[in-house]
Motif scaffolding. Structure first.
Motif, mmCIF file in Angstrom:
data_model
loop_
_atom_site.group_PDB
_atom_site.id
_atom_site.type_symbol
_atom_site.label_atom_id
_atom_site.label_comp_id
_atom_site.label_asym_id
_atom_site.label_seq_id
_atom_site.Cartn_x
_atom_site.Cartn_y
_atom_site.Cartn_z
ATOM 1 N N UNK A 1 20.222 7.822 -64.536
ATOM 2 C CA UNK A 1 19.638 6.350 -64.881
ATOM 3 C C UNK A 1 20.233 5.799 -64.431
ATOM 4 N N UNK A 2 19.122 4.408 -64.328
ATOM 5 C CA UNK A 2 19.843 2.927 -63.121
ATOM 6 C C UNK A 2 20.143 3.045 -62.501
ATOM 7 N N UNK A 3 19.504 4.220 -61.236
ATOM 8 C CA UNK A 3 20.357 4.287 -59.863
ATOM 9 C C UNK A 3 22.516 4.970 -59.988
ATOM 10 N N UNK A 4 22.688 5.856 -61.045
ATOM 11 C CA UNK A 4 23.661 5.926 -60.854
ATOM 12 C C UNK A 4 23.648 6.997 -60.264
ATOM 13 N N UNK A 5 24.465 7.497 -59.341
ATOM 14 C CA UNK A 5 24.940 9.362 -58.433
ATOM 15 C C UNK A 5 27.027 9.053 -59.876
ATOM 16 N N UNK A 6 27.197 10.876 -59.534
ATOM 17 C CA UNK A 6 28.326 10.800 -60.050
ATOM 18 C C UNK A 6 28.620 12.212 -59.271
ATOM 19 N N UNK A 7 30.094 12.508 -58.679
ATOM 20 C CA UNK A 7 30.285 13.370 -58.406
ATOM 21 C C UNK A 7 31.731 14.380 -58.647
ATOM 22 N N UNK A 8 31.387 15.025 -59.413
ATOM 23 C CA UNK A 8 32.493 16.524 -59.453
ATOM 24 C C UNK A 8 33.428 17.038 -58.840
ATOM 25 N N UNK A 9 34.551 17.066 -58.109
ATOM 26 C CA UNK A 9 35.276 17.749 -57.333
ATOM 27 C C UNK A 9 36.213 18.763 -57.773
ATOM 28 N N UNK A 10 36.558 19.608 -58.219
ATOM 29 C CA UNK A 10 37.224 21.005 -58.678
ATOM 30 C C UNK A 10 38.706 21.262 -57.017
ATOM 31 N N UNK A 11 39.642 21.250 -57.542
ATOM 32 C CA UNK A 11 41.152 21.191 -56.976
ATOM 33 C C UNK A 11 42.310 22.450 -57.126
ATOM 34 N N UNK A 12 42.426 23.383 -56.453
ATOM 35 C CA UNK A 12 43.756 24.081 -57.211
ATOM 36 C C UNK A 12 45.008 22.568 -56.724
ATOM 37 N N UNK A 13 45.464 22.617 -57.115
ATOM 38 C CA UNK A 13 46.326 21.692 -57.564
ATOM 39 C C UNK A 13 47.217 20.602 -58.638
ATOM 40 N N UNK A 14 47.449 19.850 -58.352
ATOM 41 C CA UNK A 14 49.202 19.360 -59.378
ATOM 42 C C UNK A 14 47.636 18.038 -59.961
#
Length: 86
Positions: free
Chosen positions: A41-54
């Protein structure tokens, strides 16, 4: 180690669909282990990315900031490291 980058933006009212489309079209210079995109709601966008890193890896690719006319406030970014998988 797995590092998770979270990117969250809030669109100008009524432009959430455009922001979502913009976020989904963004190509990172290298593919993450996983990438999920959410809306709220409230026109929010979430992007989650996973990485093999420190955790402190300065070279992890982040999504850019969207065009100013799409967002109602600056993008929020967070970085997390995995401590356990259930």
């Amino acid at each position: 180690m797995t590092v998770v980058l979270m990117w969250e933006a809030r669109a100008v009212p009524g432009r959430g669909a455009e922001l979502l489309t913009w976020a989904r079209q963004q190509v990172l210079p290298e593919p993450p282990l996983r990438r999920d995109t959410f809306r709220a709601p409230q026109d929010r966008v979430l992007v989650i990315t996973w990485w093999d890193a420190s955790y402190g890896d300065p070279d992890l690719p982040e999504l850019a900031s969207p065009p100013e006319e799409l967002v109602g406030r600056p993008v929020h970014r967070w970085r997390f490291e995995s401590v356990a998988a259930d």
